[in-house]
Design an enzyme around this catalytic site. Sequence first.
Site, mmCIF file in Angstrom:
data_model
loop_
_atom_site.group_PDB
_atom_site.id
_atom_site.type_symbol
_atom_site.label_atom_id
_atom_site.label_comp_id
_atom_site.label_asym_id
_atom_site.label_seq_id
_atom_site.Cartn_x
_atom_site.Cartn_y
_atom_site.Cartn_z
ATOM 1 N N CYS A 771 54.271 -63.187 63.705
ATOM 2 C CA CYS A 771 55.450 -63.250 62.840
ATOM 3 C C CYS A 771 54.959 -63.908 61.555
ATOM 4 O O CYS A 771 53.741 -63.925 61.327
ATOM 5 C CB CYS A 771 56.586 -64.017 63.490
ATOM 6 S SG CYS A 771 56.157 -65.685 63.970
HETATM 7 O O1 LIG Z 1 56.892 -68.855 63.080
HETATM 8 P P1 LIG Z 1 58.001 -68.206 62.336
HETATM 9 O O2 LIG Z 1 59.008 -67.598 63.230
HETATM 10 O O3 LIG Z 1 57.531 -67.296 61.259
HETATM 11 O O4 LIG Z 1 58.714 -69.446 61.617
HETATM 12 C C1 LIG Z 1 59.877 -69.356 60.822
HETATM 13 C C2 LIG Z 1 61.144 -69.494 61.649
HETATM 14 O O5 LIG Z 1 61.301 -68.347 62.437
HETATM 15 C C3 LIG Z 1 62.347 -69.623 60.787
HETATM 16 O O6 LIG Z 1 63.463 -69.832 61.621
HETATM 17 C C4 LIG Z 1 62.244 -70.803 59.854
HETATM 18 O O7 LIG Z 1 63.388 -70.843 59.051
HETATM 19 C C5 LIG Z 1 60.997 -70.746 59.035
HETATM 20 O O8 LIG Z 1 61.113 -69.794 58.028
HETATM 21 C C6 LIG Z 1 59.754 -70.489 59.848
HETATM 22 O O9 LIG Z 1 58.706 -70.109 59.040
HETATM 23 P P2 LIG Z 1 57.697 -71.145 58.417
HETATM 24 O O10 LIG Z 1 56.628 -70.281 57.864
HETATM 25 O O11 LIG Z 1 58.466 -71.855 57.392
HETATM 26 O O12 LIG Z 1 57.221 -72.003 59.536
#
Ligand SMILES: O=P(O)(O)O[C@H]1[C@H](O)[C@@H](O)[C@H](O)[C@H](O)[C@@H]1OP(=O)(O)O
Length: 853
Positions: A771
């Site tokens: 993801c």
């Molecule tokens: O590991 P991810 O799912 O890409 O992390 C996302 C998360 O799903 C989302 O809910 C959160 O708001 C953040 O955007 C997370 O991405 P980060 O790259 O900021 O860790």
Amino acid sequence: CSLREQLSSVHGITFSITALAFPLKLNEGYFLKTVKVIHLNPHIYIGDKEIRTSVIPEHKDPPPEVGRSFLGYASFKVGELLKSKEQLLSLSLRTSDGGRVVGTIEVRVLKMGEIEDGDTDHITTDVQGQKCALVYECTAPESVSGKDNSPFLSTVLKNPVCKLYRFPTSDNKWMRIREQMSESILSFHIPKELISLHIKEDLCRNQELKELGELSPHWDNLRKSVLTHCDQMVTMYQDILTELSKETGSSFKSSSSKGEKTLEFVPINLHLQRMHVHSPQLKDALYDVITVGAPAAHFQGFKNGGLRKLLHRFETERRNTGYQFIYYSPENTAKAKEVLSNINQLQPLVATHADLLLNSASQHSPDSLKNSLKMLSEKTELFVHAFKDQLVRSALLALYTARPGGILKKSTSPKDSAEESSPQDQPPPMRRQDSIPHHSDYDEEEWDRVWANVGKSLNCIIAAVDKLIERDCSSEEGAGGGRSKDGEKDLSLEDSTASHTREDWYEQLQPLILTLKECMGEVVSRAKQSLTFVLLQELAYSLPQCLMLTLRRDIVFSQALAGLVCGFIIKLHTSLRDPDFLQQLGSVGLMVQYEGLLSTYSDEIGMLEDMAVGISDLKKVAFKIIEAKSNDVLPVITGRREHYVVEVKLPATMFELLPLQIKEGQLLHVYPVLFNVGINEQQTLAERFGDVSLQESINQENFELVKEYYSTFLEKMPPDYISHFQEQNDLQGLLDNLHQNIQVKKRKNVEIMWLAATICRKLNGIRFTCCKSAKDRTSMSVTLEQCSILRDEHQLHKDFFIRALDCMRREGCRIENVLKNIKCRKYAFNMLQLMAFPKYYRPPEGTYGKADT
Ligand SMILES: O=P(O)(O)O[C@H]1[C@H](O)[C@@H](O)[C@H](O)[C@H](O)[C@@H]1OP(=O)(O)O
């Protein structure tokens, strides 16, 4: 929780209530900030039944701060809300004595994701009060059986985190599971290797541009400008390499560093996620998934989309803008690079074999001479063959017209669609096909003559060698083999003949070899210049944009390649004792399946567009397994942007296990495929208000690739193996099912991911899950995959499915992954987001919340 339980017993209304319980309008900073301590307690009624919603469990005393932070009550009837025109109620918030109005609160109906489909039994998969069977941490990464972590693998994998679980099986026995998560030094090693290669390739191209010879002013100015930009690019790559080289011993780039410029080539949060199952009465089994952030150019950003869109747009514009350069199709440009690279490899090879031939001649060794001639002939034929391309001819002509005074006098009608005339010192007209020029004065046959001379001089060498050997035989016979009648060797005669013929052989062949080298030099210099001229055209259009696109593609590819090499090495290591796997590896190649969880909304569209190209570019990679000659077992990459070979080193004892062909350096191919299903709240928005066509076309296109791979598999694997395989696995059924699921256009159809992953596992492929950060959604997905495998393949007791899932998410390796990335043990989801997630992708209570990511 109590609210959920009460609501779930009220048929038909649970959906609205669950939806209502959380989206109390708290989007003003003040409310959001204070909601945790305010203890906002609206009273909710279903019909006449009043339900209290409270963050304080009813049986517990309120915490001391409640008195100070309690803001107020509001109550409403659900029926009223549902009947309201706007599906919204604006309520007064009153102090606990019901007196003062301290504010207002809006309550609105919100339908999200699966909730809308009536799937509201609970927000998370947590089963309160039901702890998982057993979980504990172990420091040493030993396997259940203690075998699967050889010293070799530990040179690549670092910092393992291990968790052990015990879950009951359906026949009430226990299965033991070891979950392991390790980072890899390849995260940094592969990008460094790759950047070095890019620098080498680009320096060589820049040098060739400089050596293009005299050009007319228009082309010369263009070349100068291209060179300035290209030199700047090389400097940039060198700087990035210098920065990366400072990271000695690093093996992990955290999700919070994803936008760092100097780490752009490094994959985000790359890990091996391994599950080792030891269940009673069944064989031990290993399940590996590589988890990594979607390969994407975060530093460059996604304002204009990602590679899939950018490349398409760039190519269309380039094709339609006949402006100051000659248009060559991407295929022709790629071919030019390929021929150039072949020339660069073959010329020194032919020269070496020519020298070896002279060496054999000076030793006067007929056998060695014959062998050297054979090698020389083979390499020279390859060399000659490398130029047998229409592109070289047309590029020679194009360059001819670009030389000072080489103005086209008249245009001839195009021979084929790939060759049209183009005046050179003035902008050519708009054209859609390759706009390669023609010239009436140009002597096309001259090239044929130069080219044919290589073959001719080889023929002369062959004839001369034949003659020398023939003469040698007859002189030996004539001289009676240098023996006197009584059988004694006539040394004086032999000596004089030998020294005479030895000198003769060398002297006779040496001028011919010189001619061959000269002819080759002539061919190389002409072809090189003309093909470099083709590359100049590629760079000439929209120069900075073109270079930024190359950089973006290199970055994305580097991240993808690091993951692939890691996956390949682990797969090779774990399957080394499986002869069927090795046969498949050599004759069919390996399927590499990526599961993408990105949404097709906002920035993640661009990420998905980057990822799709990065993964597809992995087709350009082949692996070669070689025996490690030292303790350095890190893979080595050779090649250039169009084609890379990754040499994987195996210690002698492991190398011995390989089939002969692979040991002899057979190139091993990979077949990357990507299936994406967005699962979060952003995907809900994409489905409602946006566009999911990107995901649909990716899944459709990649399904075709899986089908192709399967037919090659059926064709290339031995019939006995195939019939056994088909008895055990209904792969066609799975493919049909996957196809239907892709066609059906169901929202958040996670079945696609499960089917694609199952197909990959059955076909012995390498699994990836990605993801944006490989931290939250990826963790949900891999834990779900692990528990589903336990249920389907290892008889996990059905009552323990959810408990095992919650247990892994709460206490397993993946929460450690989150901690490692953001220094906080919480999946970065909020309630609203989770309501949009498919049910089994929701973590248990207490494991998610606001996290500074
Ligand atoms: O590991 P991810 O799912 O890409 O992390 C996302 C998360 O799903 C989302 O809910 C959160 O708001 C953040 O955007 C997370 O991405 P980060 O790259 O900021 O860790």
